[in-house]
Enzyme design. Structure first.
Site: not given
Ligand code: PLP
Length: 483
Positions: A107
């Site tokens: 993120k």
């Molecule tokens: C947020 C997240 C995801 C999922 O990503 P999306 O964009 O919500 O599909 C997968 N793995 C981790 C570690 C995340 O923090």
């Protein structure tokens, strides 16, 4: 250029779409012409990652001024390397490491950029009010948002986390956060209690804040300003695979994506629409496999048990960004999307027509794996390739491994294994005992893989935020901070 809501004819420009986040009708903002966008993808592949970001973001968000300096402010010196998201060859796969940012979470890629877009939008629209970001977090988003908004002028951020819902390491990451414009508060209860309180704050404070110098906003992934920066790493991975001789320009590459809210994988679809030779986008889920069923059958059904897994960021039954794909897939018929979303809300399910499903299946495939397969993937990846992957990445690795692959496959890696040391230790057949920091050190001793600096130094940091409140006190708490 106009962005449009997925649920009505409401339109707005990209700058205002970023400021608003969600459309007033509850829909998500999309560029309705993204499937005919003109983009020189071949020349994009000649650039370094930050210059790629400038080119891609200027195309998706054309009314932002001086994108180059926004990208620089967002990324320069913040990631482990200047190419931001390295690709590593692991066995038959290329693993795209998205966790080399300031909080070791994928993120970071989007939440480093979003604050810069928000402040630029504020300046460009002449908005005088300070933007206050309210976030309820079950773990990773809160820390990445805090780090992204830290000391960004014209903004302030308040993060609420459930006192019984995050790991010790995640809690320490948040409560030791530095910066003059940040605030972190524990809430007695679970994530849903947190989220309810934050939603209540948004609706109750709108009127109250009308004549005050503050406006509330959110940092979640429905904001187009969070989605657009994620398109970049699909191009960067493709460029790196040309460079290492795996492909020639024009060859198709498949991407396997550990999916929760559908933001990450949708960015891959945008990359494809912009010309990148993407083969299939493989949507990987854990035991919460609502998307697997949807992509395989056309029926979305959230009426099913909810599992708490070792890949908590994928424990999701309603994936908000799917709505953006539905809009394009059904021929941009906002009334169709609105009726599906309405049905999901009221009956817990909807079913798309044949044509919509075949549009989706042209570009997407789906698979899932259970707890045992996730652990097997971690141990297999370690034993065969000496590569340590976290449980989210392992889900994607396992799904890719169960499939007949014809094109080269990129597996997107969304977290450092050191963010989930207990699950990784268990998968490797090692002792799980001790707290998160002890587990990190044991995992490091066994694997020799370096612990990211931000996690390694966390244990000795000073805790700045110790408050804990009842969930029905979130609204007065927010008000007390806005003075
Ligand atoms: C947020 C997240 C995801 C999922 O990503 P999306 O964009 O919500 O599909 C997968 N793995 C981790 C570690 C995340 O923090």
């Amino acid at each position: 250029m106009d962005y449009q809501s997925t649920r009505s004819k409401i339109k707005t420009d990209p700058v205002n779409a970023v400021l608003q986040g969600l459309s007033p009708d509850g829909g998500l903002f999309v560029d309705p012409a993204i499937d005919s966008i003109s983009f020189d993808w071949r020349s994009c592949l000649k650039k370094n990652t930050q210059d790629m970001a400038v080119m891609i973001l200027s195309t998706l968000l054309p009314d932002f001024k001086d994108m180059e300096s926004l990208v620089k402010q967002a990324y320069s010196g913040k990631f482990e390397s200047e190419d931001l998201t390295p690709v590593v060859k692991v066995g038959n796969y290329h693993i795209l490491e998205l966790f080399r940012g300031p909080t070791s979470a994928f993120k970071d890629v989007a939440l480093s950029m979003l604050p810069r877009l928000v402040t630029a939008a504020r300046t460009q629209t002449g908005m005088k009010k300070e933007i206050t970001i309210l976030t309820a977090t079950s773990g990773d988003t809160g820390k990445a948002a805090l780090e992204g908004f830290k000391d960004v002028p014209g903004t302030r951020i308040i993060v609420f986390f459930p006192d019984s819902g995050v790991s010790l390491v995640q809690q320490m990451q948040m409560t030791t956060q530095e910066g003059a414009n940040v605030c972190v508060c524990a809430v007695k209860g679970n994530f849903d209690d947190c989220q309810r309180g934050v939603k209540q704050a948004f609706s109750e404070l709108r009127e109250t804040l009308k004549d005050r110098p503050y406006t509330l906003s959110s940092a979640n992934s429905i904001n187009i300003g969070r989605l657009a920066p994620q398109v970049v790493y699909y191009f960067a991975a493709y460029r790196d695979m040309i460079a290492d001789g795996t492909i020639k320009e024009g060859d198709r590459v498949d991407y396997c994506v550990p999916t929760g809210n559908f933001g990450d994988i949708l960015a891959g679809f945008y990359a494809k629409l912009m010309g990148l030779p993407v083969g299939k986008l493989i949507c990987a889920s854990n035991a919460n496999n609502v998307l697997t069923d949807f992509i395989n059958t056309g029926k979305y059904d959230r009426k099913r048990p909810f599992y708490k897994t070792d890949s908590p960021s994928m424990d999701i039954l309603v994936s908000s960004n799917l709505e953006r794909l539905l809009f394009l897939a059904c021929g941009k018929d906002e009334s169709k999307v609105a009726s599906w979303m309405n049905s999901l809300n009221e009956t817990g399910e909807f079913t798309v027509d044949e044509k919509t499903l075949s549009y989706i299946r042209d570009s997407f495939e789906a698979g899932f794996c259970d707890q045992k397969e996730t652990e097997e993937a971690i141990s297999k990846c370690w034993n065969e390739n000496h590569y340590l992957c976290d449980p989210h990445t392992a889900v994607a690795y396992s799904v890719a491994d169960k499939r007949k692959n014809s094109n080269p496959v990129v597996v997107l890696s969304t977290a450092s294994p050191y963010k989930f040391p207990q699950a990784v230790l268990r998968a490797l057949g090692e002792k799980e005992e001790g707290n998160g920091f002890e587990q990190m050190k044991r995992l490091n001793k066994i694997s020799g893989v370096r612990i990211p600096e931000n996690l390694r130094t966390l244990e000795g940091k000073t805790i700045r935020f110790k408050e804990s409140i009842d969930s029905d006190k979130i609204v007065p708490y927010v008000l007390s901070k806005l003075n």
